[in-house]
Design an enzyme around this catalytic site. Sequence first.
Site, PDB file in Angstrom:
ATOM      1  N   TYR A  68      66.936  97.667  67.690  1.00  0.00           N
ATOM      2  CA  TYR A  68      67.230  96.440  68.635  1.00  0.00           C
ATOM      3  C   TYR A  68      68.635  96.322  68.599  1.00  0.00           C
ATOM      4  O   TYR A  68      69.437  96.372  69.631  1.00  0.00           O
ATOM      5  CB  TYR A  68      66.508  95.297  68.152  1.00  0.00           C
ATOM      6  N   SER A  91      63.784  96.190  75.558  1.00  0.00           N
ATOM      7  CA  SER A  91      64.572  95.124  76.257  1.00  0.00           C
ATOM      8  C   SER A  91      66.058  95.508  75.812  1.00  0.00           C
ATOM      9  O   SER A  91      66.607  96.399  76.333  1.00  0.00           O
ATOM     10  CB  SER A  91      64.120  93.697  75.720  1.00  0.00           C
ATOM     11  N   ASP A 106      58.017  92.235  85.446  1.00  0.00           N
ATOM     12  CA  ASP A 106      58.983  91.874  84.390  1.00  0.00           C
ATOM     13  C   ASP A 106      60.017  90.900  85.197  1.00  0.00           C
ATOM     14  O   ASP A 106      60.959  91.359  85.902  1.00  0.00           O
ATOM     15  CB  ASP A 106      59.492  93.156  83.839  1.00  0.00           C
TER      16      ASP A 106
END
Length: 712
Positions: free
Chosen positions: A482, A562, A646
């Site tokens: 991430y 993301s 989204d």
Amino acid sequence: MKYLLGAVAVSLLTACSQNAETEQEANTQSMSYPETRKGDVVDTYFGTEVADPYRWLEDDRSEETENWVKAQNEVTFAHLESIPYRETIEKRLTELWNYEKISAPFKEGDYTYFYKNDGLQNQYVVYRQKGDEEPEVFLDPNTFSEDGTTSLAQLTFSDDGSLAAYSISEGGSDWRKIRVIDAETKEQLEDPLVDVKFSGVSWVGNEGFYYSSYDKPEGSELSAKTDQHKLYYHELGTDQADDKLVFGGTDVEKHRYVGGSVTDDDRYLLISAANSTSGNKLFLKDLTDEDSELVTILDHTDSDTRVLDNDGSKLYLVTNLDAPNQRVVTVDASNPAPENWEDFIPETENVLSVSTGAGYIFAEYMVDAVAKVKQYAYNGDMVREVQLPGVGSIGGFSGKKEADELYYTFTNYSTPSTIYKFDPDQGGSEVYAESGADFDSANYESKQVFYTSKDGTEVPMIITYKKGTKLDGSNPTILYGYGGFNISLTPSFSIANAAWLEMGGVYAVANLRGGGEYGKDWHKAGTKMQKQNVFDDFIAAAEYLIEKDYTSPERLAIRGGSNGGLLVGAVMTQRPELFAVALPAVGVLDMLRYHTFTAGAGWAYDYGTANDSKEMFEYLLGYSPVHNVEEGVAYPATLITTGDHDDRVVPAHSFKFAAELQDKAGGENPQLIRIETNAGHGAGTPVSKTIEQYSDIFGFTLYHMGFEELPK
């Protein structure tokens, strides 16, 4: 503080056997992508012209975009359905998923509430129980919509538990509706509040509550910019149009994120105001005096600071102001400025997070991404170090002050989540609910390693695999990361990973810079013009796995969602030869325009924007995945995933990246995009859709690692 319990999410994987190159080459060579029209849009940044040929894909309301989505899905699903063992993966995932799951209980009024999923229900059901009576259904989100895509986003009760407010998300959108019900009869008491976004619900007695929202945008609700958040007070029995604007309505009070919470004794309203995902101002209002002025606790955004609790006028604050790893301070509400703060739990070398319950304060320290917990009394005395069941992650140790027992969960990558009941006075723990997952953790092991990144920084990574796995370079491996927004990746179990591990796969998670594993300094080392550090850390993790013979470039996949989708997009365009498969999910992929959609400008603390300066523009252009796809380069087999609803990271990012890859990529690896319809950024996704999605993702992964069939 009055805030509430949420839901859970899981990820998954699966693995395999020998080469099928001839069949795969025939499949990929015969694939033809839908035609994607090129426009003539050109933007100029500091004298540099940048073409944006797929700008039209940003219009999520156009018929042309809708037709493009349908055409892409047709090609993608035709390929996925041709994978010989895709249905076998789905069947196994369904079997693994099908066990009863419950949450820790919590008390409201005369009832004990808990969440439960029988196994394959699309959404968790809220149950309640009075004394020794049989539990009954309180709220069943599976009845909110036929296809399970409307989810329960939040549930909060009034002080005495007689009223409840719950918010719903439709199709995965961040926009919410709030319904208020009589908790005893479950009868809806008034019309729902609508157009609520990025909001908590904080009650004042039984009279009403505070919530936050933006004005509804004039353009697309799913992509138009939203940048002035407002805090409202809703009095029960009145129209939403009459709700009182409390903060955020003036130019001086204009902020992108505004939230309000009320102390447990209903004495103070705390207001947090921020323009990015890092740093907030903090204000206080005395609710016992209707004419009280707003008192400033912090008038700048140089820290992340919140009020943890209060004891009368004594405030307990959690802050990283002058303390990158966080500390707890106390101050009197009459004069709460930082110069009057006194250390209550000082900063240490380990990152601190704090919760309260049963009249105690619990300090959780992250030591190389692994949890340790200390218990404190409100006078500052340390009561004990809590003995945890093992090495892993915990969640919980929170509840009402009058609670006589607390609950926490313990998990790691190979241990299914187990709920423990904790005695706050004696310090003992006992199992409250074991996981029913069909997984024997004794057969697996996790190993934490430290590897060296490009600039010499030592980075931790946890690698999990079946005991006895041979390190011969042949193992199918997923590397996950991430690296942003001060978010820490700590060990946790998922049903998906269970499937991957039981089939001989290796699962590696790297704790990259940009995250919060080592505090604010670790976070800042992966932001703005240091963002390349994050990508270098991920590349070095891949090189370590290859060098130590866990896997090889032909058997290595990278995955992230993301900000992690940006990570995958950047790394696959910088080092395409290092990976067999790339799986960017709901990614931030157009770094020149991300800040023009919804609340995207709030991410500028981590990224900077192309409008900041010539240097910042050039830096972003240098790694922006959409702008760094090169003609004729053989990129890994890529499956981009996103949702058409989204409104956090708009799907146009993924659409444009797919269009660039399909137009320019060389070699035979497919460049596909899977677009889930009536789905958002991830939260609240129905179980059925989750199983289908990951069956496709991991079928694709194994197939393009060269596995012809699944192991027996």
